[in-house]
Motif scaffolding. Structure first.
Motif, PDB file in Angstrom:
ATOM      1  N   MET A 197     -14.604   9.864   8.036  1.00  0.00           N
ATOM      2  CA  MET A 197     -13.604   9.233   7.175  1.00  0.00           C
ATOM      3  C   MET A 197     -14.221   8.969   5.805  1.00  0.00           C
ATOM      4  SD  MET A 197     -10.868   9.034   8.934  1.00  0.00           S
ATOM      5  CE  MET A 197      -9.852   7.967   7.950  1.00  0.00           C
ATOM      6  N   LEU A 198     -13.388   9.032   4.789  1.00  0.00           N
ATOM      7  CA  LEU A 198     -13.812   8.689   3.443  1.00  0.00           C
ATOM      8  C   LEU A 198     -13.633   7.188   3.234  1.00  0.00           C
ATOM      9  CD1 LEU A 198     -12.021  11.625   1.626  1.00  0.00           C
ATOM     10  CD2 LEU A 198     -14.462  11.414   2.049  1.00  0.00           C
ATOM     11  N   PRO A 199     -14.364   6.591   2.279  1.00  0.00           N
ATOM     12  CA  PRO A 199     -14.215   5.153   2.046  1.00  0.00           C
ATOM     13  C   PRO A 199     -12.763   4.767   1.728  1.00  0.00           C
ATOM     14  CG  PRO A 199     -15.896   6.100   0.593  1.00  0.00           C
ATOM     15  CD  PRO A 199     -15.323   7.210   1.389  1.00  0.00           C
ATOM     16  N   TRP A 200     -12.071   5.615   1.006  1.00  0.00           N
ATOM     17  CA  TRP A 200     -10.645   5.439   0.763  1.00  0.00           C
ATOM     18  C   TRP A 200     -10.053   6.814   0.524  1.00  0.00           C
ATOM     19  CZ3 TRP A 200      -9.148   6.635  -4.350  1.00  0.00           C
ATOM     20  CH2 TRP A 200     -10.172   6.669  -5.287  1.00  0.00           C
ATOM     21  N   ASN A 201      -8.804   6.943   0.817  1.00  0.00           N
ATOM     22  CA  ASN A 201      -8.184   8.258   0.764  1.00  0.00           C
ATOM     23  C   ASN A 201      -6.802   8.143   0.122  1.00  0.00           C
ATOM     24  OD1 ASN A 201      -6.987  10.776   1.391  1.00  0.00           O
ATOM     25  ND2 ASN A 201      -8.426  11.014   3.075  1.00  0.00           N
ATOM     26  N   PRO A 202      -6.564   8.834  -0.980  1.00  0.00           N
ATOM     27  CA  PRO A 202      -5.302   8.692  -1.706  1.00  0.00           C
ATOM     28  C   PRO A 202      -4.126   9.447  -1.091  1.00  0.00           C
ATOM     29  CG  PRO A 202      -6.620  10.339  -2.758  1.00  0.00           C
ATOM     30  CD  PRO A 202      -7.468   9.772  -1.640  1.00  0.00           C
ATOM     31  N   TYR A 203      -4.349  10.152  -0.008  1.00  0.00           N
ATOM     32  CA  TYR A 203      -3.264  10.943   0.558  1.00  0.00           C
ATOM     33  C   TYR A 203      -2.427  10.167   1.567  1.00  0.00           C
ATOM     34  CZ  TYR A 203      -5.436  14.651  -1.984  1.00  0.00           C
ATOM     35  OH  TYR A 203      -5.944  15.414  -3.005  1.00  0.00           O
ATOM     36  N   TYR A 204      -2.802   8.896   1.811  1.00  0.00           N
ATOM     37  CA  TYR A 204      -1.908   8.036   2.579  1.00  0.00           C
ATOM     38  C   TYR A 204      -0.709   7.744   1.701  1.00  0.00           C
ATOM     39  CZ  TYR A 204      -5.411   7.354   6.140  1.00  0.00           C
ATOM     40  OH  TYR A 204      -6.302   7.575   7.149  1.00  0.00           O
ATOM     41  N   ARG A 205       0.444   7.667   2.297  1.00  0.00           N
ATOM     42  CA  ARG A 205       1.662   7.440   1.524  1.00  0.00           C
ATOM     43  C   ARG A 205       1.889   5.935   1.343  1.00  0.00           C
ATOM     44  NH1 ARG A 205       3.927  12.334   0.726  1.00  0.00           N
ATOM     45  NH2 ARG A 205       3.707  13.888   2.343  1.00  0.00           N
ATOM     46  N   TYR A 206       1.178   5.394   0.358  1.00  0.00           N
ATOM     47  CA  TYR A 206       1.331   3.977   0.033  1.00  0.00           C
ATOM     48  C   TYR A 206       2.758   3.742  -0.471  1.00  0.00           C
ATOM     49  CZ  TYR A 206      -3.756   3.898   0.187  1.00  0.00           C
ATOM     50  OH  TYR A 206      -5.067   4.002   0.585  1.00  0.00           O
ATOM     51  N   PRO A 207       3.337   2.598  -0.148  1.00  0.00           N
ATOM     52  CA  PRO A 207       4.709   2.316  -0.588  1.00  0.00           C
ATOM     53  C   PRO A 207       4.865   2.325  -2.107  1.00  0.00           C
ATOM     54  CG  PRO A 207       4.019   0.725   1.070  1.00  0.00           C
ATOM     55  CD  PRO A 207       2.817   1.544   0.722  1.00  0.00           C
ATOM     56  N   ASN A 208       3.831   1.921  -2.822  1.00  0.00           N
ATOM     57  CA  ASN A 208       3.894   1.862  -4.273  1.00  0.00           C
ATOM     58  C   ASN A 208       3.474   3.212  -4.857  1.00  0.00           C
ATOM     59  OD1 ASN A 208       3.313   1.492  -7.010  1.00  0.00           O
ATOM     60  ND2 ASN A 208       2.698  -0.635  -6.705  1.00  0.00           N
ATOM     61  N   PRO A 209       4.396   3.952  -5.468  1.00  0.00           N
ATOM     62  CA  PRO A 209       4.051   5.284  -6.002  1.00  0.00           C
ATOM     63  C   PRO A 209       3.044   5.243  -7.146  1.00  0.00           C
ATOM     64  CG  PRO A 209       6.306   4.699  -6.565  1.00  0.00           C
ATOM     65  CD  PRO A 209       5.806   3.623  -5.664  1.00  0.00           C
ATOM     66  N   ILE A 210       3.028   4.171  -7.911  1.00  0.00           N
ATOM     67  CA  ILE A 210       2.066   4.057  -9.010  1.00  0.00           C
ATOM     68  C   ILE A 210       0.659   3.908  -8.447  1.00  0.00           C
ATOM     69  CG2 ILE A 210       1.328   2.647 -10.967  1.00  0.00           C
ATOM     70  CD1 ILE A 210       4.356   2.004 -11.368  1.00  0.00           C
ATOM     71  N   LYS A 211       0.519   3.069  -7.437  1.00  0.00           N
ATOM     72  CA  LYS A 211      -0.782   2.898  -6.787  1.00  0.00           C
ATOM     73  C   LYS A 211      -1.248   4.229  -6.187  1.00  0.00           C
ATOM     74  CE  LYS A 211      -3.182   0.442  -3.120  1.00  0.00           C
ATOM     75  NZ  LYS A 211      -3.104  -0.575  -2.072  1.00  0.00           N
ATOM     76  N   ARG A 212      -0.328   4.932  -5.557  1.00  0.00           N
ATOM     77  CA  ARG A 212      -0.659   6.220  -4.945  1.00  0.00           C
ATOM     78  C   ARG A 212      -1.139   7.206  -6.008  1.00  0.00           C
ATOM     79  NH1 ARG A 212       3.826   7.167  -1.559  1.00  0.00           N
ATOM     80  NH2 ARG A 212       4.964   7.849  -3.357  1.00  0.00           N
ATOM     81  N   TRP A 213      -0.454   7.256  -7.158  1.00  0.00           N
ATOM     82  CA  TRP A 213      -0.821   8.174  -8.228  1.00  0.00           C
ATOM     83  C   TRP A 213      -2.188   7.812  -8.801  1.00  0.00           C
ATOM     84  CZ3 TRP A 213      -2.123   7.891 -13.343  1.00  0.00           C
ATOM     85  CH2 TRP A 213      -2.172   9.101 -14.017  1.00  0.00           C
ATOM     86  N   VAL A 214      -2.436   6.525  -9.060  1.00  0.00           N
ATOM     87  CA  VAL A 214      -3.710   6.073  -9.622  1.00  0.00           C
ATOM     88  C   VAL A 214      -4.858   6.403  -8.674  1.00  0.00           C
ATOM     89  CG1 VAL A 214      -5.072   4.033 -10.265  1.00  0.00           C
ATOM     90  CG2 VAL A 214      -2.725   4.288 -11.108  1.00  0.00           C
TER      91      VAL A 214
END
Length: 158
Positions: free
Chosen positions: A35-52
């Protein structure tokens, strides 16, 4: 057939898959997908957070750095007939690029056993010869010729 199985250690399901492939006469080498420390490909509810998060992830090249360290492992410098990836959460295209240098006839398969609703698994479709998902709805929504439906197997112990 010589198979490199890259899969998460989750519930040790990879052992059941590996044992079945060996029982069918294949030679299987297992490599755990971490696993990576964090992964941006989870579909976070906030699209801005996901994009950043995705922007930072790509700018820092985190996915590639994770795999470049592992590609130096001698397992990836051998001949295989098949690269079989389950989930592909950490997958980066440099894996197939590197392996195809040693295996020009390498076949690649991705099997997704979670829904694309919460994570963008289908971002990797272009890097595999065939992709299967357990989720019929995902297969219908994605609508790509490479993506097929393959139900998840059942276990008597569960």
């Amino acid at each position: 057939m010589k198979i490199l199985l890259v899969a998460p250690v989750y519930l040790n399901l990879y052992k059941i898959i590996k044992d079945e492939l060996v029982a069918e006469g294949h030679s299987v080498v297992y490599f755990p997908e971490g696993m990576l420390p964090w992964n941006p490909y989870y579909r976070y509810p906030n699209p801005i957070k996901r994009w950043v998060l995705r922007f930072l992830f790509e700018q820092r090249n985190m996915g590639k750095k994770y795999w470049v360290d592992r590609l130096n492992d001698s397992l990836f410098n051998q001949y295989y007939d098949l690269l079989f990836v389950i989930q592909g959460v950490t997958f980066h295209p440099c894996v197939t690029e590197r392996m195809r240098k040693y295996n020009r006839l390498l076949k690649t398969v991705l099997y997704i056993w979670d829904s694309n609703y919460s994570y963008d698994f289908f971002r990797n479709v272009g890097y595999f010869d065939k992709v299967y998902s357990f989720d019929f709805r995902d297969v219908q929504l994605f609508g790509h010729a490479k993506v097929g439906f393959l139900p998840f197997f059942g276990l008597k112990i569960y």
